[in-house]
Design a protein around this motif. Structure first.
Motif, mmCIF file in Angstrom:
data_model
loop_
_atom_site.group_PDB
_atom_site.id
_atom_site.type_symbol
_atom_site.label_atom_id
_atom_site.label_comp_id
_atom_site.label_asym_id
_atom_site.label_seq_id
_atom_site.Cartn_x
_atom_site.Cartn_y
_atom_site.Cartn_z
ATOM 1 N N TYR A 80 0.819 -1.199 0.000
ATOM 2 C CA TYR A 80 0.000 0.000 0.000
ATOM 3 C C TYR A 80 0.856 1.254 0.000
ATOM 4 O O TYR A 80 1.939 1.270 0.580
ATOM 5 C CB TYR A 80 -0.862 0.065 1.276
ATOM 6 N N TRP A 85 -3.251 2.769 2.702
ATOM 7 C CA TRP A 85 -3.235 2.089 3.998
ATOM 8 C C TRP A 85 -4.247 2.725 4.939
ATOM 9 O O TRP A 85 -4.994 2.032 5.635
ATOM 10 C CB TRP A 85 -1.829 2.119 4.566
ATOM 11 N N GLU A 86 -4.284 4.043 4.976
ATOM 12 C CA GLU A 86 -5.268 4.754 5.804
ATOM 13 C C GLU A 86 -6.679 4.392 5.371
ATOM 14 O O GLU A 86 -7.540 4.121 6.205
ATOM 15 C CB GLU A 86 -5.058 6.267 5.716
ATOM 16 N N ALA A 87 -6.912 4.372 4.066
ATOM 17 C CA ALA A 87 -8.248 4.067 3.546
ATOM 18 C C ALA A 87 -8.661 2.623 3.822
ATOM 19 O O ALA A 87 -9.850 2.319 3.923
ATOM 20 C CB ALA A 87 -8.298 4.344 2.043
ATOM 21 N N SER A 88 -7.682 1.732 3.968
ATOM 22 C CA SER A 88 -7.985 0.317 4.208
ATOM 23 C C SER A 88 -8.400 0.047 5.649
ATOM 24 O O SER A 88 -8.804 -1.060 5.974
ATOM 25 C CB SER A 88 -6.756 -0.554 3.891
ATOM 26 N N GLY A 89 -8.264 1.049 6.504
ATOM 27 C CA GLY A 89 -8.504 0.832 7.925
ATOM 28 C C GLY A 89 -7.278 0.251 8.603
ATOM 29 O O GLY A 89 -7.352 -0.279 9.696
ATOM 30 N N GLN A 90 -6.150 0.335 7.926
ATOM 31 C CA GLN A 90 -4.865 -0.143 8.418
ATOM 32 C C GLN A 90 -4.891 -1.631 8.745
ATOM 33 O O GLN A 90 -4.399 -2.072 9.777
ATOM 34 C CB GLN A 90 -4.386 0.679 9.606
ATOM 35 N N ALA A 91 -5.466 -2.385 7.817
ATOM 36 C CA ALA A 91 -5.506 -3.836 7.985
ATOM 37 C C ALA A 91 -5.472 -4.515 6.621
ATOM 38 O O ALA A 91 -6.202 -4.127 5.718
ATOM 39 C CB ALA A 91 -6.770 -4.236 8.731
#
Length: 114
Positions: A80, A85-91
């Motif tokens: 990412y 990464w931020e948009a993914s919810g950090q997972a």
């Protein structure tokens, strides 16, 4: 140095990573105990900004060429940019369960597989 440590070291040296997680998922597969054959890599780096997945994966495979030509059988890559990464919810997504490999494939069980 373990294979996992080698992967972590090479990726840390090659990328300006904001987040790096290397998980040995070999225990989820049909391999002997304590194997280092299946890994999940989650890597966040500004270097991935504007790059497609293929370019990102190629960069990682280039860095890990020795491991991929040796004992590493599978490498799940979740790469990412910081914004993604931020948009993914950090997972990163969970890896799917192993389907059992060749021992459950009728072609292999009858001797017809590779």
């Amino acid at each position: 140095m373990s294979t996992q440590q080698a992967i972590e070291h090479k990726l840390t040296s090659a990328f300006d990573s904001q987040h790096l997680m290397v998980e040995n998922e070999s225990h989820k597969h049909n391999v002997p105990p304590n194997s280092e054959t299946h890994f999940k890599v989650t890597l966040v780096s500004p270097e991935f900004e504007g790059q497609g997945k293929v370019k990102r994966h190629q960069a990682i495979y280039k860095i890990l060429a020795d491991e991929m030509s040796g004992g590493v059988h599978a490498l799940a890559l979740h790469v990412y940019s910081p914004q993604e990464w931020e948009a993914s919810g950090q997972a990163a997504p969970d890896s799917p369960n192993c389907m059992g490999g060749s021992k459950n494939d009728p072609a292999f069980a009858s001797g017809g597989g590779q």
